[in-house]
Design an enzyme around this catalytic site. Structure first.
Site, PDB file in Angstrom:
ATOM      1  N   CYS A  86       0.838  -1.198   0.000  1.00 46.35           N
ATOM      2  CA  CYS A  86       0.000   0.000   0.000  1.00 46.35           C
ATOM      3  C   CYS A  86       0.878   1.255   0.000  1.00 46.35           C
ATOM      4  O   CYS A  86       1.537   1.535  -0.988  1.00 46.35           O
ATOM      5  CB  CYS A  86      -0.948  -0.058   1.203  1.00 46.35           C
ATOM      6  N   HIS A 194      -3.342  -5.895   1.083  1.00 47.71           N
ATOM      7  CA  HIS A 194      -2.658  -6.086   2.364  1.00 47.71           C
ATOM      8  C   HIS A 194      -2.617  -7.553   2.781  1.00 47.71           C
ATOM      9  O   HIS A 194      -3.514  -8.004   3.491  1.00 47.71           O
ATOM     10  CB  HIS A 194      -3.415  -5.325   3.462  1.00 47.71           C
ATOM     11  N   GLU A 196      -0.905  -8.853   5.037  1.00 51.65           N
ATOM     12  CA  GLU A 196      -0.761  -8.957   6.503  1.00 51.65           C
ATOM     13  C   GLU A 196      -2.115  -8.893   7.198  1.00 51.65           C
ATOM     14  O   GLU A 196      -2.200  -9.167   8.394  1.00 51.65           O
ATOM     15  CB  GLU A 196       0.200  -7.872   7.016  1.00 51.65           C
TER      16      GLU A 196
END
Lengths: 220, 734, 79
Positions: A86, A194, A196
């Site tokens: 990002c 993302h 994560e």
């Protein structure tokens, strides 16, 4: 795998990245404040998401010119796996480590949702754990994720297998629906989604985990 | 530069400051002399409705605020509750209505910024933002623009600071055409032994200013128009504050870093009326005086007067009292985060707020009088007349009525809104927007917080007391429906002009109902905010006491969501459906009427049914649950079916007419789904407990059907539900 | 000396904000707008007194930070 998470003023996914890295690698990553640019040697450098410097001027522009990025660029050029999510991806394009630029989403709205991604290259350092042709689900959360590069660059990226992920549907106007790209050497990956945030069933799935595990596989 | 303190205080100037003659006389008597211009400005903001709660205080005092788990009730920046294991949840809700109507993006953004500061001021890391939004009717020419700006502003701020916006509510009604409501709530987490308060202490201790510089933001518009200022050739000053979420993010990190040391004695954010109200608040709570040297205030603009510095509402600023000798260490932290840090004064034993500027004393006021002498009004009120039960007609076309409701402005999916909010950052959102309550894990533990904001203004208008009860009960029910135990609430009391007895009657009635519900449900109020005068041209908003509830679940793996999960499961309705279509959404939207008594809220039954349902979830018997509210049974069924991507076949056996069974908004009801055996067990257990219960159907298929009279393809229902808001917003602005 | 810098998107780079402006103007009844492009305007107060040197300096600032030359053009006015 020893990793570092670089923290800029305004980074806000640094903790999320650290939590994911610790859960997956079993080792607490080094949290590196942008002014501490002389940081220990690590196996993996992560540039987290957020709004470094408030996204003022252009997303990632100020961070890309920071001292610490000079160090990150040097290490990335020496082959250290370097990963930007990002805002981290925006920083990587602003430094020139990755080609292209990320522009305002075509519909001008911030978008936060799970998206389907096609894994375009399953041989790379970052994606070798995915099955060929895999379609995975990873969330996005961005205002400026509309990937732009000129046609020649896009052709080259596609030809050399540097496109890592592609959106299954158009969500932000990105050229050729590109969601993540790698450098020519294959040790730098930037992506808008993302991974994560998708590392356990309670968060909606584990597809993001595989990306980190891929790097661990290769590094042994 | 004009020395504003040379301005002669005339009755006109007093009036422009919103003070009446009697109030002014009180100031003169408290000070023993006429105030100067700066002092007048300070009194005017301290005695404003916003700071002094002069119309509402008398009634607010009657609300229940205590429970064994309440660590801090109303009166601080935010409320604090114990959530076990040495941890606390800190939360508050606040309005930013008028600024959001004037400039929707910045108004909403600074509303989020302000409420975040209220929470991290107390030592909490903010972990969730919520909001309660009310707009005018969709066809009103301003509505679309306001929705767009407010949503963008909330997202713009929350996304940047990196606190997830996990849910809220949005409604449309003509009564908000000229007065939208933007109520923002923040929930944070702290350790119970690391909570910070605002009471200043220690004569001689330094008073420190941190954060952004002070500009002329938001200074009272009326005073700006005064002749004395127009002599200056300066541009007309902005009265809209501009938010800087980047600075706020740095401020959060810097404050939390300093809070981890033992340097801070007291801390307060500079909210409305900025430096003035924060100093007065801190000094008053600590029973001390403050001497401030205004020359040391970090300033963004040249030639600012003491008046402007004291009244500025520049954002992202905090005031702290430090232990002596810790200034350098604290300064280093704030410099690391590239924020201003200035010692601007010290604590005195005078009990006065003393302001110095250019070597002169420019203001000297007794703290007590600024706070305690503020007028308190027992405004006359008349209760709203009770309505009789209504006889509400059936719709011409049942399927169409269902589609119009599910695909209409008040029940349609809010996805278009919440996809513009980062609702996942911080990695602990385990129930995203769109369910009964948002659920975020308490980081690193098995616990989770459940949060919901609710109020049904239609009910509050029809019967303020029932409406007040219902608002509290609905948050309680929503938190219960995900499997959490509701613990406490915050509120944002939005009403019209309190000087009108019928409006004051709405206020008093709603508060009575809220108080009854809080007591019956052991669900105290720990913080809140009052927003009055939400009126345009004598036409007030519907009474809207927005409630934000917080609950805790011990094991976040035992959580229920609204989506049907497996085909072939039995659907069980818990609670009694009565002929209660008065003031219902069906009546208002489909029939275009508003008549009759709203549903009655029996708090004992509410508690009994809720405790029963929560136990089902905690025992692991149920992981699919939805409470019934606006739109009644059919709306809840539709939500569960749409979320689960499967239909349901339902058969209702009742003496009520079908449209009553479907659309009645009787309270204390839930739907759960479970396999047939479990459902039968639940039915028996409920029966034994004396709780009305019925197995009403089966999940699955691609149609939602009830008694064969309602039959709608899921594809059509889903399209209507998901389509309304994006289609509405896509229409070009007028 | 004052430097005024205009940063605009390169021709051929889609400008969604410009498009939205164009669209809104049309809806508001302002005809005759063929295209709208949105850019940035940056004002710098410089210490420099030498024009040529200032030009060179500001040009470097643009290349290195103020504009992203992958997608943006810039122009400089000195006063």
């Amino acid at each position: 795998m020893k990793s570092a998470v670089i923290v800029f003023p305004g980074s806000n996914c640094d903790r999320d990245m650290a939590v994911a890295l610790e859960k997956i690698t079993g080792q607490k990553p080094l949290m590196v404040w942008h002014q501490d640019y002389d940081f220990d040697k690590v196996d993996f450098i992560a540039l987290p998401g957020g709004f470094s410097y408030g996204d003022y001027l252009r997303c990632g522009a100020m961070s890309a010119r920071s001292h610490i990025m000079k160090e990150v660029i040097k290490r990335a050029e020496d082959g250290v796996p370097t990963f930007g999510v990002c805002n981290g991806f925006q920083i990587l394009t602003e430094t020139g480590l990755l080609p292209g630029a990320l522009m305002r989403n075509a519909n001008l709205h911030f978008v936060c949702k799970d998206v389907k991604l096609k894994v375009e290259n399953t041989d790379s350092l970052f994606t070798n754990g995915y099955d060929e042709g895999a379609e995975i689900t990873i969330p996005v959360a961005h205002h400026d994720g509309n990937y732009f590069a000129d046609a020649d660059t896009l052709d080259r990226l596609e030809g050399e297998g540097q496109v890592a992920f592609r959106y299954a549907d158009d969500i932000n106007g990105a050229q050729r629906r590109i969601a993540g790209v790698m450098n020519a050497k294959g040790n730098v990956l930037g992506m808008m989604p993302h991974p994560e945030r998708m590392i356990e069933p309670a968060l909606g799935g584990s597809d993001g985990r595989v990306m980190f595990e891929s790097v661990m596989n290769r590094l042994g | 530069m004009t020395n504003v303190n040379n301005i002669k205080i005339t009755p006109e100037i007093v009036k422009e400051h919103g003070l009446n003659e009697e109030e002014y006389a009180r100031i003169v008597s408290a000070m023993g002399r006429e105030p100067n211009y700066t002092e007048l400005g300070i009194y005017s903001v301290m005695w404003s409705e916003h700071c002094s709660y002069k119309s509402s205080r008398f009634h607010l005092k009657k609300l229940p605020t205590k429970a064994p788990w309440v660590i801090q009730g109303p009166g601080e920046n935010a409320g604090v509750i114990d959530i076990g294991d040495g941890q606390a949840a800190i939360f508050k809700m606040e309005s930013h209505n008028h600024p959001s109507y004037i400039e929707p993006y910045q108004g909403a953004a600074t509303g989020v910024g302000g409420i975040l500061r209220d929470v991290f001021t107390m030592g909490a890391r903010p972990v969730a933002n919520m909001n309660a939004l009310r707009f005018g009717e969709p066809d009103h020419p301003k509505t679309r623009h306001l929705v767009s700006g407010v949503v963008e502003g909330i997202g713009g701020y929350g996304n940047c600071v990196g606190v997830p916006t996990v849910g809220g509510e949005t409604n449309f009604d003509a009564s908000y055409n000229g007065n939208i409501l933007v109520n923002a709530m923040t929930v944070g987490l702290a350790d119970t032994d690391k909570i910070f308060y605002c009471a200043a202490a220690g004569v001689g201790n330094p008073v420190v200013y941190v954060g952004s510089k002070t500009g002329r933001d938001g200074i009272h518009g009326a005073t700006m128009a005064s002749a004395e200022f127009t002599e200056d050739s300066e541009e007309k000053r902005p009265t809209v504050q501009v938010g800087d979420p980047f600075t706020e993010k740095l401020l959060i990190e810097a404050c939390l870093e300093l809070m981890a040391t033992d340097a801070i004695i007291a801390i307060q954010d500079m909210g409305a009326a900025g430096l003035t109200s924060s100093s007065v608040e801190m000094a008053s709570k600590g029973g001390v005086g403050f001497e401030l040297n205004l020359d040391n205030v970090p300033q963004r603009e040249a030639n600012m007067t003491p008046y402007e510095m004291c009244l500025s509402e520049s954002q992202e600023r905090m005031l702290m009292v430090l232990k002596p000798g810790r200034e350098e260490m604290a300064k280093a932290i704030f410099e690391k985060w590239e924020l201003d840090f200035a010692v601007i004064g010290e604590i005195t034993d005078t009990g006065k707020l003393t302001l110095k500027f250019g070597g002169e004393v420019v203001g000297d006021m007794p703290i007590n009088s600024l706070v305690e002498d503020a007028p308190e009004y027992e405004r006359p009120y008349v209760y709203t007349d009770k309505r009789d039960a209504a006889d509400v007609a059936a719709p011409a076309d049942l399927n169409k009525a269902v589609l119009d409701l599910i695909g209409g402005p008040n029940l349609c999916s809010r996805r278009w809104i919440w996809e513009q909010y980062d609702h996942m950052v911080m990695g602990d959102t385990i129930q995203r927007p769109g369910g009964d309550a948002a659920v975020v894990r308490v980081h690193g533990t098995e616990k989770a917080l459940a949060i919901s904001t609710d109020v049904t203004p239609r009910y509050c208008y029809a019967d303020p007391q029932q409406g007040g009860r219902q608002a509290v009960a609905e948050t309680w029910r929503n938190i219960t429906a995900v499997g959490a135990t509701p613990l406490a609430i915050t509120n944002c009391l939005n009403f019209g002009n309190p000087e009108r007895p019928e409006i004051m009657g709405q206020f008093v009635g709603c508060l009575e109902g809220m108080g009854e519900a809080c007591r019956a449900l052991d669900y105290p109020i720990v913080s809140g905010n009052v927003s009055l005068y939400n009126e345009t041209n004598g036409s007030g908003i519907m009474p809207t006491p927005a409630i934000g509830g917080v609950g805790v679940m011990k094991d976040n793996e035992k959580m229920a969501t609204i989506a049907f999960k497996n085909a072939g499961e039995a659907i069980v309705l818990i609670g009694e459906t009565k002929d209660e279509l008065g003031a219902s959404l069906y009546q208002k939207q489909i029939l275009g009427e508003d008549a009759g008594a709203p549903p009655f809220v029996d708090l004992d039954i509410e508690r009994r049914n809720g405790d029963f349902v929560r136990a089902l979830i905690e025992n692991g018997q149920v992981s699919t649950c939805h409470d019934l509210s606006d739109g009644g049974l059919i709306a809840a069924l539709a939500d569960m079916a749409i979320s689960g991507g499967m239909g349901a076949d339902v058969t209702l056996e009742s003496d009520l007419q079908l449209h009553t069974s479907l659309f009645s908004e009787s309270q204390a009801r839930y739907l759960v789904a479970a396999d047939a055996d479990t459902a039968e067990t639940i039915r028996k257990e409920a029966k034994d407990a004396g709780i009305p219960v019925a197995v009403i159907g089966t999940t699955g298929g691609d149609t939602l059907s009830v008694n064969g009279d309602v039959s709608i393809a899921m594809s059509e229902l889903t399209a209507a539900h998901e389509g309304w808001l994006p289609n509405y917003m896509a229409k070009a602005a007028e | 000396m004052k430097a005024r810098i205009f940063v605009t998107l390169k021709n051929g780079v889609l400008d969604p904000q410009g498009k939205a402006i164009e669209h809104a103007l049309g809806n508001m009844g302002f005809g005759g707008v063929d295209a709208a492009r949105q850019g940035k305007y940056i004002e710098l107060d410089l210490q420099a007194t030498d024009r040529a040197k200032a030009q060179e300096e500001v040009d470097a600032m643009c290349r290195k930070l103020l504009a992203n030359t992958v997608i943006e053009n810039y122009s400089i006015e000195l006063e």
